[in-house]
Design a protein around this motif. Structure first.
Motif, mmCIF file in Angstrom:
data_model
loop_
_atom_site.group_PDB
_atom_site.id
_atom_site.type_symbol
_atom_site.label_atom_id
_atom_site.label_comp_id
_atom_site.label_asym_id
_atom_site.label_seq_id
_atom_site.Cartn_x
_atom_site.Cartn_y
_atom_site.Cartn_z
ATOM 1 N N ILE A 1 0.839 -1.203 0.000
ATOM 2 C CA ILE A 1 0.000 0.000 0.000
ATOM 3 C C ILE A 1 0.874 1.253 0.000
ATOM 4 O O ILE A 1 0.590 2.215 -0.714
ATOM 5 N N GLN A 2 1.956 1.248 0.768
ATOM 6 C CA GLN A 2 2.864 2.391 0.821
ATOM 7 C C GLN A 2 3.496 2.661 -0.538
ATOM 8 O O GLN A 2 3.565 3.802 -0.991
ATOM 9 N N VAL A 3 3.939 1.599 -1.218
ATOM 10 C CA VAL A 3 4.542 1.750 -2.546
ATOM 11 C C VAL A 3 3.506 2.306 -3.531
ATOM 12 O O VAL A 3 3.808 3.197 -4.326
ATOM 13 N N LEU A 4 2.283 1.800 -3.454
ATOM 14 C CA LEU A 4 1.223 2.278 -4.333
ATOM 15 C C LEU A 4 0.921 3.760 -4.090
ATOM 16 O O LEU A 4 0.775 4.540 -5.034
ATOM 17 N N ARG A 5 0.861 4.161 -2.826
ATOM 18 C CA ARG A 5 0.605 5.573 -2.496
ATOM 19 C C ARG A 5 1.723 6.469 -3.010
ATOM 20 O O ARG A 5 1.465 7.552 -3.537
ATOM 21 N N GLU A 6 2.963 6.037 -2.857
ATOM 22 C CA GLU A 6 4.094 6.829 -3.340
ATOM 23 C C GLU A 6 4.053 6.961 -4.863
ATOM 24 O O GLU A 6 4.334 8.033 -5.403
ATOM 25 N N SER A 7 3.665 5.894 -5.542
ATOM 26 C CA SER A 7 3.556 5.928 -6.993
ATOM 27 C C SER A 7 2.468 6.901 -7.433
ATOM 28 O O SER A 7 2.661 7.698 -8.371
ATOM 29 N N LYS A 8 1.318 6.850 -6.770
ATOM 30 C CA LYS A 8 0.222 7.776 -7.090
ATOM 31 C C LYS A 8 0.644 9.215 -6.826
ATOM 32 O O LYS A 8 0.342 10.111 -7.623
ATOM 33 N N TYR A 9 1.314 9.441 -5.718
ATOM 34 C CA TYR A 9 1.777 10.784 -5.375
ATOM 35 C C TYR A 9 2.735 11.303 -6.447
ATOM 36 O O TYR A 9 2.611 12.446 -6.898
ATOM 37 N N GLN A 10 3.668 10.469 -6.876
ATOM 38 C CA GLN A 10 4.636 10.882 -7.894
ATOM 39 C C GLN A 10 3.940 11.185 -9.213
ATOM 40 O O GLN A 10 4.309 12.131 -9.910
ATOM 41 N N THR A 11 2.933 10.415 -9.560
ATOM 42 C CA THR A 11 2.159 10.674 -10.775
ATOM 43 C C THR A 11 1.497 12.044 -10.708
ATOM 44 O O THR A 11 1.521 12.807 -11.683
ATOM 45 N N ILE A 12 0.919 12.381 -9.570
ATOM 46 C CA ILE A 12 0.268 13.688 -9.397
ATOM 47 C C ILE A 12 1.293 14.811 -9.477
ATOM 48 O O ILE A 12 1.069 15.824 -10.141
#
Length: 81
Positions: free
Chosen positions: A54-65
Motif C-alpha cells: 500500500i505504501q509503494v502504491l501511495r508513493e507511486s500515485k503521489y509521484q504521478t500527481i
C-alpha cells in the motif's frame, strides 16, 4: 462449544471499527487478542507485506500527481509567454 478459524472481510473490519468492536490501533501491533461480548475470540495481526504494498502504491500515485502538476505548470508558463 464449537471452535473455528476464519478471516474477516474488509467490510466486516470496517464495520467492527465503526461500531467500536475493534480499535484501529490494534492492527498496528504484531498480534492482538480480543474477545467480543458474545464470546467470540478474534486474533488480530498487522499484515506488514500488505502495508508495504500500500505504501509503494501511495508513493507511486503521489509521484504521478506531482509529475502532472509540473507538466501542467510548464504548459501554463509556455502559453503565457
Amino acid at each position: 462449544m464449537d471452535n473455528y478459524i476464519t478471516a474477516i472481510t474488509k467490510p466486516q473490519k470496517k464495520n467492527f471499527i465503526r461500531d467500536g468492536v475493534f480499535q484501529l490501533g490494534l492492527f498496528d501491533q504484531r498480534l492482538s487478542e480480543l474477545i467480543d461480548s458474545d464470546g467470540t475470540c478474534y486474533i488480530l495481526r498487522c499484515n506488514h507485506l500488505r502495508a508495504q504494498e500500500i505504501q509503494v502504491l501511495r508513493e507511486s500515485k503521489y509521484q504521478t500527481i506531482v509529475n502532472l502538476v509540473e507538466k501542467n505548470s510548464l504548459s501554463s508558463e509556455a502559453a503565457t509567454c
